[in-house]
Design a protein around this motif. Structure first.
Motif, mmCIF file in Angstrom:
data_model
loop_
_atom_site.group_PDB
_atom_site.id
_atom_site.type_symbol
_atom_site.label_atom_id
_atom_site.label_comp_id
_atom_site.label_asym_id
_atom_site.label_seq_id
_atom_site.Cartn_x
_atom_site.Cartn_y
_atom_site.Cartn_z
ATOM 1 N N GLU A 163 3.233 57.100 17.547
ATOM 2 C CA GLU A 163 2.107 57.236 17.682
ATOM 3 C C GLU A 163 1.077 56.963 17.023
ATOM 4 O O GLU A 163 1.124 58.098 15.977
ATOM 5 N N LEU A 164 0.605 56.199 16.863
ATOM 6 C CA LEU A 164 -0.708 56.443 15.646
ATOM 7 C C LEU A 164 -2.363 57.250 16.568
ATOM 8 O O LEU A 164 -2.389 57.109 17.352
ATOM 9 N N MET A 179 -8.578 45.811 8.858
ATOM 10 C CA MET A 179 -8.221 46.202 8.479
ATOM 11 C C MET A 179 -9.602 47.566 8.731
ATOM 12 O O MET A 179 -10.796 47.694 8.562
ATOM 13 N N GLY A 180 -8.892 48.143 10.512
ATOM 14 C CA GLY A 180 -10.413 48.951 10.795
ATOM 15 C C GLY A 180 -9.800 50.573 10.533
ATOM 16 O O GLY A 180 -9.109 51.283 9.763
ATOM 17 N N ILE A 181 -10.579 51.267 11.033
ATOM 18 C CA ILE A 181 -9.735 52.837 11.196
ATOM 19 C C ILE A 181 -9.119 53.467 11.317
ATOM 20 O O ILE A 181 -8.228 54.035 10.823
ATOM 21 N N ALA A 182 -8.246 53.086 12.663
ATOM 22 C CA ALA A 182 -6.926 52.246 12.981
ATOM 23 C C ALA A 182 -5.627 52.433 12.039
ATOM 24 O O ALA A 182 -4.809 52.772 12.569
ATOM 25 N N GLY A 226 0.743 45.892 21.943
ATOM 26 C CA GLY A 226 0.272 47.119 20.940
ATOM 27 C C GLY A 226 -1.027 47.867 20.484
ATOM 28 O O GLY A 226 -1.586 46.957 21.202
ATOM 29 N N ASP A 227 -1.651 48.693 20.695
ATOM 30 C CA ASP A 227 -3.189 49.301 20.825
ATOM 31 C C ASP A 227 -3.857 48.745 19.807
ATOM 32 O O ASP A 227 -4.962 48.462 19.467
ATOM 33 N N GLU A 228 -3.267 47.884 18.701
ATOM 34 C CA GLU A 228 -3.908 48.509 17.672
ATOM 35 C C GLU A 228 -3.100 47.276 16.896
ATOM 36 O O GLU A 228 -2.098 46.520 16.870
ATOM 37 N N ALA A 229 -4.085 46.839 15.439
ATOM 38 C CA ALA A 229 -3.069 45.424 14.289
ATOM 39 C C ALA A 229 -2.386 45.972 13.600
ATOM 40 O O ALA A 229 -1.832 45.118 12.404
ATOM 41 N N ILE A 230 -1.598 47.112 13.903
ATOM 42 C CA ILE A 230 -0.305 47.599 12.579
ATOM 43 C C ILE A 230 0.836 48.270 14.189
ATOM 44 O O ILE A 230 -0.166 48.915 14.624
ATOM 45 N N ILE A 231 1.861 48.670 13.890
ATOM 46 C CA ILE A 231 2.661 49.010 14.069
ATOM 47 C C ILE A 231 3.570 49.556 13.002
ATOM 48 O O ILE A 231 4.428 49.112 12.090
ATOM 49 N N THR A 254 14.403 54.597 6.538
ATOM 50 C CA THR A 254 13.083 53.103 5.971
ATOM 51 C C THR A 254 11.560 53.423 6.869
ATOM 52 O O THR A 254 12.607 53.633 7.867
ATOM 53 N N VAL A 255 10.393 53.526 6.544
ATOM 54 C CA VAL A 255 9.757 53.240 7.368
ATOM 55 C C VAL A 255 8.524 52.204 6.951
ATOM 56 O O VAL A 255 8.934 51.729 6.050
ATOM 57 N N ILE A 256 8.825 51.381 8.132
ATOM 58 C CA ILE A 256 7.944 49.685 7.809
ATOM 59 C C ILE A 256 6.857 50.222 8.706
ATOM 60 O O ILE A 256 6.798 50.102 10.323
ATOM 61 N N ALA A 257 5.673 49.570 8.006
ATOM 62 C CA ALA A 257 4.598 49.638 9.076
ATOM 63 C C ALA A 257 4.121 48.268 8.918
ATOM 64 O O ALA A 257 4.327 47.783 7.606
ATOM 65 N N VAL A 258 4.019 47.973 10.185
ATOM 66 C CA VAL A 258 4.124 45.310 9.451
ATOM 67 C C VAL A 258 3.049 45.156 10.573
ATOM 68 O O VAL A 258 2.541 45.849 11.848
ATOM 69 N N PHE A 259 1.833 44.396 10.000
ATOM 70 C CA PHE A 259 0.911 43.970 10.387
ATOM 71 C C PHE A 259 1.003 42.825 11.523
ATOM 72 O O PHE A 259 1.701 41.975 11.374
ATOM 73 N N ASN A 260 -0.030 42.784 12.933
ATOM 74 C CA ASN A 260 0.760 42.055 13.800
ATOM 75 C C ASN A 260 -0.776 41.251 13.853
ATOM 76 O O ASN A 260 -1.855 41.372 14.141
ATOM 77 N N PHE A 261 -1.057 40.020 13.119
ATOM 78 C CA PHE A 261 -2.495 38.682 12.474
ATOM 79 C C PHE A 261 -3.025 38.797 14.100
ATOM 80 O O PHE A 261 -3.613 37.999 13.912
ATOM 81 N N ALA A 262 -1.949 38.626 14.859
ATOM 82 C CA ALA A 262 -2.511 37.854 16.598
ATOM 83 C C ALA A 262 -3.363 38.385 16.807
ATOM 84 O O ALA A 262 -4.174 39.255 17.832
ATOM 85 N N PHE A 263 -3.426 39.913 16.778
ATOM 86 C CA PHE A 263 -3.979 40.851 17.209
ATOM 87 C C PHE A 263 -5.893 41.144 16.336
ATOM 88 O O PHE A 263 -5.654 41.612 14.844
#
Length: 320
Positions: free
Chosen positions: A76-77, A136-139, A106-111, A122-131
């Motif tokens: 959870e972000l 890239m904002g504060i979240a 998802g609630d933001e542009a990153i999961i 491994t930790v993966i941070a992936v962007f969702n272009f559809a959002f």
């Protein structure tokens, strides 16, 4: 009457009524314009089987594709202010966020997710272009910091997969502040001595490419991905010159040393697992055999070569 109602009328209706065919059964390739059956496209990881064009893919589908057996856990972000500037153009910023959240999982542009890749934590941070275009904002900045801290806590590698148009204009200067904050997130991972890998996808532009996206220990890219800061048209209008073919494409950046490898989507998981193995495995790949000195089979000491005497010079008292 029953014969007309039960037999004739359905026959006439079947002739004049168009069958209901779902609109999403076929998808047109943006590159070669070939029509592709949706099941074939999904089984091919949304890569055109005719020309190899890599279409955009959802964030969760990408996570399932990379983690071992598709198993992962999302985090959870951190909570952030939704509309710090009370921004409004044609719509209120809060309304745009609600619409994007309703259309996306998802609630933001990153999961941010964690699991194993090739057996390595491994930790993966992936962007969702559809959002909202993956902006890239504060979240998103908080999400990158959370991913870096989680990687350091689990002693895991961090992989970031950007797909973004840059900073989020609705948050103004606060969105630009996420650039140094994302760099600080990268430093957390590097100070812990952990691998930081970036997989550049289409598109990676703006403030994202000007910050964490270009700081990876290893930089991979998908074929044909647009990678750069400003758009090609803006650059051409600024310098008043035509840019070379393929400018800002992944292959062009590979030729000029900006990325390390261009990897197809089907080979991405295997490539990442191999890189993690090279960076994290401490055991030598081959058995080393040493022979103790003096045992049979040990190499004998070679005799020292004899040094011939120096010839005496004329008039010298040196005699051999």
């Amino acid at each position: 009457m029953n014969w007309i109602t039960n037999y004739v009328r359905p026959k006439i209706r079947a002739l004049v009524t168009k069958p209901d065919v779902p609109e999403n059964l076929w998808e047109k390739c943006p590159s070669c314009s070939q029509m592709i059956f949706h099941r074939e496209l999904e089984s091919n990881l949304r890569v055109c089987p005719h020309c190899g064009y890599h279409m955009r893919i959802s964030a969760r589908r990408r996570l399932e594709m990379l983690f071992d057996e598709g198993a992962f856990k999302t985090i959870e972000l951190p909570e952030v202010p939704l509309d710090p500037l009370r921004f409004r153009d044609r719509k209120r910023y809060t309304d745009r966020l609600r619409e994007a959240q309703a259309k996306n999982d998802g609630d933001e542009a990153i999961i941010v997710a964690h699991g194993t890749l090739g057996g390595h934590p491994t930790v993966i941070a992936v962007f969702n272009f559809a959002f909202m275009g993956g902006s890239m904002g504060i979240a998103v900045g908080e999400g990158l910091l959370a991913a870096a801290r989680l990687a350091a806590l689990q002693e895991a590698a961090l992989i970031v997969i950007p797909a973004s148009g840059g900073a989020r204009m609705q948050e103004g200067i606060l969105s630009l502040m996420q650039m140094p904050r994302s760099v600080a997130a990268v430093e957390i991972v590097k100070e812990a001595g952990l691998p930081y890998i970036v997989v550049l996808t289409d598109p990676t532009t703006g403030g994202v490419s000007a910050s964490f996206a270009m700081l990876g220990d290893v930089a991979l890219a998908e074929p044909g991905a647009i990678i750069g800061f400003a758009g090609q048209r803006v650059i051409e209008e600024t310098i008043r010159e035509s840019l070379p073919d393929g400018f800002q494409r992944a292959e062009y950046l590979l030729e000029h040393g900006m990325v390390d490898m261009v990897v197809t989507r089907a080979e991405m998981r295997e490539t990442l697992a191999r890189i993690l193995g090279l960076l994290r495995d401490k055991v030598p790949s081959a058995e080393v055999v040493t022979l103790p000195v003096g045992d049979e089979g040990a190499p004998e000491d070679e005799p020292e070569p004899e040094i011939p005497p120096l010839p005496a010079e004329e008039g010298s008292d040196v005699r051999t």
